[in-house]
Design an enzyme around this catalytic site. Structure first.
Site, PDB file in Angstrom:
ATOM      1  CG  ASN A  67       8.483 -21.577 -25.304  1.00 19.80           C
ATOM      2  OD1 ASN A  67       8.937 -21.250 -26.398  1.00 19.80           O
ATOM      3  ND2 ASN A  67       7.251 -22.035 -25.150  1.00 19.80           N
ATOM      4  CG  ASP A  83      26.012 -15.248 -30.278  1.00 18.17           C
ATOM      5  OD1 ASP A  83      26.093 -16.421 -30.693  1.00 18.17           O
ATOM      6  OD2 ASP A  83      26.264 -14.248 -30.986  1.00 18.17           O
ATOM      7  CB  ALA A 120       8.515 -15.856 -32.798  1.00 16.94           C
ATOM      8  NE  ARG A 176       4.878 -21.423 -36.366  1.00 17.85           N
ATOM      9  CZ  ARG A 176       4.674 -20.205 -35.843  1.00 17.85           C
ATOM     10  NH1 ARG A 176       5.445 -19.762 -34.884  1.00 17.85           N
ATOM     11  NH2 ARG A 176       3.700 -19.432 -36.284  1.00 17.85           N
ATOM     12  N   PRO A 202       8.420 -14.193 -26.129  1.00 14.47           N
ATOM     13  CG  PRO A 202       8.938 -13.662 -28.330  1.00 14.47           C
ATOM     14  CD  PRO A 202       9.544 -14.190 -27.069  1.00 14.47           C
ATOM     15  CG  ASN A 203       3.413 -13.136 -28.986  1.00 14.89           C
ATOM     16  OD1 ASN A 203       2.775 -12.116 -28.756  1.00 14.89           O
ATOM     17  ND2 ASN A 203       4.247 -13.245 -30.004  1.00 14.89           N
ATOM     18  CD  GLU A 243      14.874 -24.769 -28.677  1.00 16.69           C
ATOM     19  OE1 GLU A 243      16.093 -24.938 -28.890  1.00 16.69           O
ATOM     20  OE2 GLU A 243      14.042 -24.641 -29.585  1.00 16.69           O
ATOM     21  CG  HIS A 272       9.521 -24.947 -28.727  1.00 15.01           C
ATOM     22  ND1 HIS A 272       9.566 -23.588 -28.893  1.00 15.01           N
ATOM     23  CD2 HIS A 272      10.772 -25.397 -28.948  1.00 15.01           C
ATOM     24  CE1 HIS A 272      10.788 -23.228 -29.218  1.00 15.01           C
ATOM     25  NE2 HIS A 272      11.554 -24.299 -29.256  1.00 15.01           N
ATOM     26  CG  LEU A 273       3.420 -24.530 -24.747  1.00 19.88           C
ATOM     27  CD1 LEU A 273       3.734 -23.081 -25.003  1.00 19.88           C
ATOM     28  CD2 LEU A 273       2.210 -24.660 -23.877  1.00 19.88           C
ATOM     29  CB  SER A 274       3.357 -26.176 -31.009  1.00 17.83           C
ATOM     30  OG  SER A 274       4.420 -25.297 -31.341  1.00 17.83           O
ATOM     31  CE1 TYR A 281       2.352 -22.336 -29.806  1.00 17.10           C
ATOM     32  CE2 TYR A 281       0.772 -20.627 -30.414  1.00 17.10           C
ATOM     33  CZ  TYR A 281       1.978 -21.276 -30.616  1.00 17.10           C
ATOM     34  OH  TYR A 281       2.814 -20.870 -31.630  1.00 17.10           O
ATOM     35  CG  HIS A 321      11.425 -20.205 -35.258  1.00 16.00           C
ATOM     36  ND1 HIS A 321      11.663 -21.550 -34.996  1.00 16.00           N
ATOM     37  CD2 HIS A 321      10.224 -19.928 -34.651  1.00 16.00           C
ATOM     38  CE1 HIS A 321      10.645 -22.038 -34.289  1.00 16.00           C
ATOM     39  NE2 HIS A 321       9.763 -21.066 -34.068  1.00 16.00           N
ATOM     40  NE  ARG A 330       0.951 -17.150 -29.404  1.00 11.68           N
ATOM     41  CZ  ARG A 330       2.219 -17.507 -29.426  1.00 11.68           C
ATOM     42  NH1 ARG A 330       2.830 -17.883 -28.310  1.00 11.68           N
ATOM     43  NH2 ARG A 330       2.894 -17.487 -30.546  1.00 11.68           N
ATOM     44  NE  ARG A 357       2.890 -24.484 -35.060  1.00 13.33           N
ATOM     45  CZ  ARG A 357       2.875 -23.350 -34.359  1.00 13.33           C
ATOM     46  NH1 ARG A 357       3.592 -23.266 -33.232  1.00 13.33           N
ATOM     47  NH2 ARG A 357       2.148 -22.324 -34.760  1.00 13.33           N
TER      48      ARG A 357
HETATM   49  C1  DQA Z   1       6.437 -21.838 -29.487  1.00 11.52           C
HETATM   50  C2  DQA Z   1       6.647 -22.164 -30.970  1.00 11.52           C
HETATM   51  C3  DQA Z   1       7.110 -20.939 -31.734  1.00 11.52           C
HETATM   52  O1  DQA Z   1       7.265 -21.250 -33.119  1.00 11.52           O
HETATM   53  C4  DQA Z   1       6.098 -19.816 -31.604  1.00 11.52           C
HETATM   54  O2  DQA Z   1       6.576 -18.656 -32.258  1.00 11.52           O
HETATM   55  C5  DQA Z   1       5.735 -19.534 -30.197  1.00 11.52           C
HETATM   56  C6  DQA Z   1       5.488 -20.667 -29.296  1.00 11.52           C
HETATM   57  C7  DQA Z   1       5.845 -23.028 -28.708  1.00 11.52           C
HETATM   58  O3  DQA Z   1       5.944 -23.049 -27.490  1.00 11.52           O
HETATM   59  O4  DQA Z   1       5.267 -23.941 -29.316  1.00 11.52           O
HETATM   60  O5  DQA Z   1       5.580 -18.393 -29.779  1.00 11.52           O
HETATM   61  O6  DQA Z   1       7.691 -21.530 -28.904  1.00 11.52           O
END
Ligand code: DQA
Length: 153
Positions: free
Chosen positions: A77, A90, A80, A114, A13-14, A101, A103-105, A26, A83, A21, A110
């Protein structure tokens, strides 16, 4: 081109709004730009790369379930859902594919909520904190995993 592997990249998501964003967190790179770079990097390494993005937990689970045949590994990725989602965890545990897995951040430096990932324990590893390059590193790590698995027979 003779492709040896098929890799699926899942953006949660997002991540479709990357570029606009929270650029301070990010960066300015869009999801489309990450995808085209990863596709090129994959092809240089004899890997075809497929992409999927969804803002819905159920669609991500359906995608993981449907990828079991015809996919050698997954880069995810989960956004959210990292978490919160035992259901995505599963689905990964049940798919029996190697999953990385990303993540950008750096989720570990953080907000406290997270810092925990429900997903990481069912993955071969987690890469975070390198902006869009986390996906490149994830792809290289997955290719290296295939190579080690082949060497071990
Ligand atoms: C994220 C980190 C997550 O905590 C956040 O909710 C995201 C982006 C990242 O790529 O850093 O949507 O997955």
């Amino acid at each position: 081109m003779d492709l040896k592997y098929t890799i699926l990249v899942i953006h949660g998501p997002n991540l479709n709004t990357l570029g606009s964003r929270e650029p301070g967190v990010y960066g300015r790179e869009t999801m489309e730009s990450i995808n085209s770079r990863i596709k090129e990097l994959g092809e240089k390494n004899r890997a075809g790369v497929k992409f999927f993005q969804s803002n819905s937990e159920g669609e991500i689970i359906d995608c993981i379930q449907q990828s079991v045949s015809g996919t050698d590994g997954i880069i995810i990725n989960p956004g959210a859902y990292t978490h919160t989602s035992i259901a995505i965890r599963d689905a990964i545990a049940g798919c029996a594919l190697p999953v990385v897995e990303v993540h950008l951040s750096n989720i570990h430096k953080r907000e406290e909520f997270r810092n925990h990932s429900f997903i990481a324990p069912v993955c071969i590893g987690q890469i975070c904190g390198f902006g869009g390059f986390s996906y490149d590193a994830g792809l290289i790590a997955l290719l290296n995993h295939f190579k080690s698995a082949e060497q071990q027979g």
